[in-house]
Write a protein that holds these residues in place. Structure first.
Motif, PDB file in Angstrom:
ATOM      1  N   ILE A 101       0.916  -1.312   0.281  1.00 52.93           N
ATOM      2  CA  ILE A 101      -0.075   0.019   0.161  1.00 52.93           C
ATOM      3  C   ILE A 101       1.055   1.268   0.503  1.00 52.93           C
ATOM      4  O   ILE A 101       0.187   2.154  -0.135  1.00 52.93           O
ATOM      5  CB  ILE A 101      -1.363   0.391   1.090  1.00 52.93           C
ATOM      6  N   LYS A 102       1.547   1.483   0.774  1.00 52.66           N
ATOM      7  CA  LYS A 102       2.960   2.249   0.210  1.00 52.66           C
ATOM      8  C   LYS A 102       3.802   2.978  -0.505  1.00 52.66           C
ATOM      9  O   LYS A 102       4.468   3.981  -1.725  1.00 52.66           O
ATOM     10  CB  LYS A 102       3.949   2.529   1.202  1.00 52.66           C
ATOM     11  N   ALA A 103       3.221   1.857  -1.995  1.00 52.86           N
ATOM     12  CA  ALA A 103       3.789   2.247  -3.468  1.00 52.86           C
ATOM     13  C   ALA A 103       2.548   2.683  -3.859  1.00 52.86           C
ATOM     14  O   ALA A 103       2.973   2.935  -5.545  1.00 52.86           O
ATOM     15  CB  ALA A 103       3.916   0.935  -3.435  1.00 52.86           C
ATOM     16  N   ILE A 104       1.727   2.960  -3.603  1.00 59.45           N
ATOM     17  CA  ILE A 104       0.737   3.469  -4.262  1.00 59.45           C
ATOM     18  C   ILE A 104       1.077   5.421  -5.162  1.00 59.45           C
ATOM     19  O   ILE A 104       0.994   5.248  -6.542  1.00 59.45           O
ATOM     20  CB  ILE A 104      -0.187   4.666  -3.561  1.00 59.45           C
ATOM     21  N   ARG A 105       2.288   5.839  -5.071  1.00 53.60           N
ATOM     22  CA  ARG A 105       2.990   6.621  -5.708  1.00 53.60           C
ATOM     23  C   ARG A 105       3.782   6.291  -7.265  1.00 53.60           C
ATOM     24  O   ARG A 105       3.091   6.489  -8.135  1.00 53.60           O
ATOM     25  CB  ARG A 105       3.590   7.609  -5.521  1.00 53.60           C
ATOM     26  N   ALA A 106       4.038   4.710  -7.383  1.00 51.26           N
ATOM     27  CA  ALA A 106       5.002   4.603  -8.243  1.00 51.26           C
ATOM     28  C   ALA A 106       3.677   3.542  -8.196  1.00 51.26           C
ATOM     29  O   ALA A 106       4.052   3.626  -9.908  1.00 51.26           O
ATOM     30  CB  ALA A 106       5.824   3.050  -7.541  1.00 51.26           C
ATOM     31  N   VAL A 107       2.573   3.511  -8.117  1.00 51.12           N
ATOM     32  CA  VAL A 107       1.229   3.033  -9.294  1.00 51.12           C
ATOM     33  C   VAL A 107       1.442   3.554  -9.595  1.00 51.12           C
ATOM     34  O   VAL A 107       0.507   3.752 -10.866  1.00 51.12           O
ATOM     35  CB  VAL A 107       0.053   1.789  -8.139  1.00 51.12           C
ATOM     36  N   ALA A 108       0.690   4.474  -8.815  1.00 48.12           N
ATOM     37  CA  ALA A 108       0.288   5.674 -10.168  1.00 48.12           C
ATOM     38  C   ALA A 108       1.249   6.509 -11.099  1.00 48.12           C
ATOM     39  O   ALA A 108       0.353   6.842 -12.691  1.00 48.12           O
ATOM     40  CB  ALA A 108      -0.303   7.333  -9.020  1.00 48.12           C
ATOM     41  N   SER A 109       2.072   6.286 -11.119  1.00 49.70           N
ATOM     42  CA  SER A 109       3.197   6.382 -11.729  1.00 49.70           C
ATOM     43  C   SER A 109       3.440   5.411 -13.475  1.00 49.70           C
ATOM     44  O   SER A 109       3.346   6.330 -14.462  1.00 49.70           O
ATOM     45  CB  SER A 109       4.372   7.134 -11.204  1.00 49.70           C
ATOM     46  N   ALA A 110       3.191   4.223 -12.883  1.00 51.63           N
ATOM     47  CA  ALA A 110       3.466   3.386 -14.214  1.00 51.63           C
ATOM     48  C   ALA A 110       1.833   3.142 -14.664  1.00 51.63           C
ATOM     49  O   ALA A 110       2.177   3.454 -15.698  1.00 51.63           O
ATOM     50  CB  ALA A 110       3.267   2.091 -12.865  1.00 51.63           C
ATOM     51  N   ASN A 111       0.874   3.332 -14.084  1.00 53.46           N
ATOM     52  CA  ASN A 111      -0.173   4.226 -14.700  1.00 53.46           C
ATOM     53  C   ASN A 111      -0.577   4.942 -15.704  1.00 53.46           C
ATOM     54  O   ASN A 111      -0.673   4.958 -17.062  1.00 53.46           O
ATOM     55  CB  ASN A 111      -1.392   3.929 -13.692  1.00 53.46           C
ATOM     56  N   GLY A 112       0.107   5.876 -15.648  1.00 51.19           N
ATOM     57  CA  GLY A 112       0.732   7.534 -15.783  1.00 51.19           C
ATOM     58  C   GLY A 112       1.710   6.683 -17.262  1.00 51.19           C
ATOM     59  O   GLY A 112       1.496   7.553 -18.531  1.00 51.19           O
ATOM     60  N   LYS A 113       2.240   5.681 -17.188  1.00 57.20           N
ATOM     61  CA  LYS A 113       3.290   5.416 -18.123  1.00 57.20           C
ATOM     62  C   LYS A 113       2.697   4.287 -18.916  1.00 57.20           C
ATOM     63  O   LYS A 113       3.289   3.703 -20.360  1.00 57.20           O
ATOM     64  CB  LYS A 113       4.699   5.427 -17.496  1.00 57.20           C
ATOM     65  N   ASN A 114       1.764   3.572 -18.649  1.00 63.50           N
ATOM     66  CA  ASN A 114       0.866   2.693 -19.634  1.00 63.50           C
ATOM     67  C   ASN A 114       0.889   2.991 -20.711  1.00 63.50           C
ATOM     68  O   ASN A 114       0.833   4.026 -21.729  1.00 63.50           O
ATOM     69  CB  ASN A 114      -0.565   2.364 -19.334  1.00 63.50           C
ATOM     70  N   PRO A 115       1.002   2.067 -22.287  1.00 66.61           N
ATOM     71  CA  PRO A 115       1.652   2.371 -23.055  1.00 66.61           C
ATOM     72  C   PRO A 115       0.558   1.499 -24.088  1.00 66.61           C
ATOM     73  O   PRO A 115       0.609   2.590 -25.298  1.00 66.61           O
ATOM     74  CB  PRO A 115       3.322   2.048 -23.524  1.00 66.61           C
ATOM     75  N   ILE A 116      -0.203   1.507 -23.285  1.00 67.35           N
ATOM     76  CA  ILE A 116      -1.571   0.680 -24.298  1.00 67.35           C
ATOM     77  C   ILE A 116      -2.794   1.527 -24.295  1.00 67.35           C
ATOM     78  O   ILE A 116      -2.956   0.138 -23.718  1.00 67.35           O
ATOM     79  CB  ILE A 116      -1.503  -0.874 -24.330  1.00 67.35           C
ATOM     80  N   TRP A 117      -3.019   2.280 -24.877  1.00 66.67           N
ATOM     81  CA  TRP A 117      -4.664   2.685 -23.983  1.00 66.67           C
ATOM     82  C   TRP A 117      -6.221   2.208 -24.096  1.00 66.67           C
ATOM     83  O   TRP A 117      -5.339   1.165 -25.070  1.00 66.67           O
ATOM     84  CB  TRP A 117      -4.644   3.812 -25.226  1.00 66.67           C
ATOM     85  N   ILE A 118      -6.557   1.687 -23.732  1.00 61.03           N
ATOM     86  CA  ILE A 118      -7.684   1.110 -23.536  1.00 61.03           C
ATOM     87  C   ILE A 118      -7.695  -0.305 -23.238  1.00 61.03           C
ATOM     88  O   ILE A 118      -8.698  -0.482 -21.880  1.00 61.03           O
ATOM     89  CB  ILE A 118      -8.447   1.453 -24.668  1.00 61.03           C
ATOM     90  N   VAL A 119      -6.614  -0.758 -24.079  1.00 59.92           N
ATOM     91  CA  VAL A 119      -6.456  -2.212 -23.984  1.00 59.92           C
ATOM     92  C   VAL A 119      -6.094  -3.043 -22.306  1.00 59.92           C
ATOM     93  O   VAL A 119      -6.328  -3.733 -21.910  1.00 59.92           O
ATOM     94  CB  VAL A 119      -5.629  -2.646 -25.232  1.00 59.92           C
ATOM     95  N   ILE A 120      -4.961  -1.757 -21.812  1.00 64.09           N
ATOM     96  CA  ILE A 120      -4.250  -1.637 -20.709  1.00 64.09           C
ATOM     97  C   ILE A 120      -5.491  -0.948 -19.989  1.00 64.09           C
ATOM     98  O   ILE A 120      -4.515   0.367 -20.172  1.00 64.09           O
ATOM     99  CB  ILE A 120      -3.337  -2.071 -20.530  1.00 64.09           C
ATOM    100  N   PRO A 121      -6.701  -1.442 -19.475  1.00 54.96           N
ATOM    101  CA  PRO A 121      -7.500  -0.152 -18.386  1.00 54.96           C
ATOM    102  C   PRO A 121      -6.787   0.925 -17.118  1.00 54.96           C
ATOM    103  O   PRO A 121      -7.772   0.599 -16.843  1.00 54.96           O
ATOM    104  CB  PRO A 121      -8.434  -0.908 -18.699  1.00 54.96           C
ATOM    105  N   CYS A 122      -6.349   1.418 -18.019  1.00 53.73           N
ATOM    106  CA  CYS A 122      -5.852   2.525 -16.577  1.00 53.73           C
ATOM    107  C   CYS A 122      -6.638   3.777 -16.151  1.00 53.73           C
ATOM    108  O   CYS A 122      -7.153   4.123 -14.985  1.00 53.73           O
ATOM    109  CB  CYS A 122      -4.281   3.493 -17.362  1.00 53.73           C
ATOM    110  N   HIS A 123      -7.526   4.126 -17.133  1.00 53.55           N
ATOM    111  CA  HIS A 123      -8.724   4.673 -17.062  1.00 53.55           C
ATOM    112  C   HIS A 123      -9.866   3.820 -16.125  1.00 53.55           C
ATOM    113  O   HIS A 123     -10.904   4.981 -15.405  1.00 53.55           O
ATOM    114  CB  HIS A 123     -10.077   4.685 -18.486  1.00 53.55           C
ATOM    115  N   ARG A 124      -9.785   3.231 -15.666  1.00 54.26           N
ATOM    116  CA  ARG A 124     -10.709   2.728 -14.633  1.00 54.26           C
ATOM    117  C   ARG A 124     -10.160   2.587 -13.170  1.00 54.26           C
ATOM    118  O   ARG A 124     -10.732   2.080 -12.489  1.00 54.26           O
ATOM    119  CB  ARG A 124     -10.705   0.437 -14.467  1.00 54.26           C
ATOM    120  N   ILE A 125      -9.325   3.688 -12.675  1.00 53.53           N
ATOM    121  CA  ILE A 125      -8.828   3.235 -11.792  1.00 53.53           C
ATOM    122  C   ILE A 125      -8.604   4.861 -11.481  1.00 53.53           C
ATOM    123  O   ILE A 125      -8.433   5.808 -12.051  1.00 53.53           O
ATOM    124  CB  ILE A 125      -6.822   3.267 -11.946  1.00 53.53           C
ATOM    125  N   ILE A 126      -9.430   5.238 -10.379  1.00 55.73           N
ATOM    126  CA  ILE A 126      -9.820   6.397  -9.670  1.00 55.73           C
ATOM    127  C   ILE A 126      -9.220   6.822  -8.579  1.00 55.73           C
ATOM    128  O   ILE A 126      -8.789   5.531  -7.500  1.00 55.73           O
ATOM    129  CB  ILE A 126     -11.519   6.550  -9.980  1.00 55.73           C
TER     130      ILE A 126
END
Length: 157
Positions: free
Chosen positions: A100-125
């Motif tokens: 749970i302490k990796a929340i910023r690193a997880v958010a950063s990795a989501n932001g670097k997701n190279p495959i729009w829609i198919v890897i659904p980072c839009h589902r993270i709020i």
């Protein structure tokens, strides 16, 4: 690497891949002509994107080949498990990944997701339910979540 451009209801996407899989789908804000000839290695991706935007597809079945660190790959694999029409918070995603302490690193990795829609980072709020942190623009995130909700809002005008 093969490249083709795909028109979506929310912008043109640049799709890149080869026989090893789709390596990138990114939305482009500048005007680009859509491709008239689609390389064989990208045709199935275009077909599945068509089905997604038509509301006929809730899961993608594509060979993916995104480039990223080991941690980013782990985050992206977890994103694929977030069901269509559902959301998770960044904190929930961090818990799924075991830290749970990796929340910023997880958010950063989501932001670097190279495959729009198919890897659904839009589902993270955000933890408060807010739409936050979407590289393609929050208006697109909102559109995608509404598209997946199955609830079609009627216009009063």
């Amino acid at each position: 690497m093969q490249i083709a451009y795909y028109k979506t209801p929310i912008g043109t996407a640049k799709v890149e891949g080869d026989n090893n899989g789709i390596s990138s789908i990114t939305v482009i804000d500048k005007p680009v002509d859509t491709s008239t000839e689609i390389p064989i290695c990208l045709k199935n991706c275009f077909l599945q994107l068509d089905e997604y935007f038509e509301g006929k597809r809730t899961n993608f079945n594509l060979k993916l080949n995104p480039k990223g660190t080991e941690f980013q790959q782990k985050v992206w694999k977890a994103l694929i498990k977030v069901p269509y029409g559902k959301t998770k918070t960044y904190l929930e995603q961090s818990k799924v990944l075991g830290d749970i302490k990796a929340i910023r690193a997880v958010a950063s990795a989501n932001g670097k997701n190279p495959i729009w829609i198919v890897i659904p980072c839009h589902r993270i709020i955000g933890s408060d339910g807010s739409l936050t942190g979407y590289a393609s623009g929050l208006w697109r995130k909102k559109w995608l979540l509404e598209h997946e909700s199955g609830i079609k809002q009627q216009s009063l005008f």
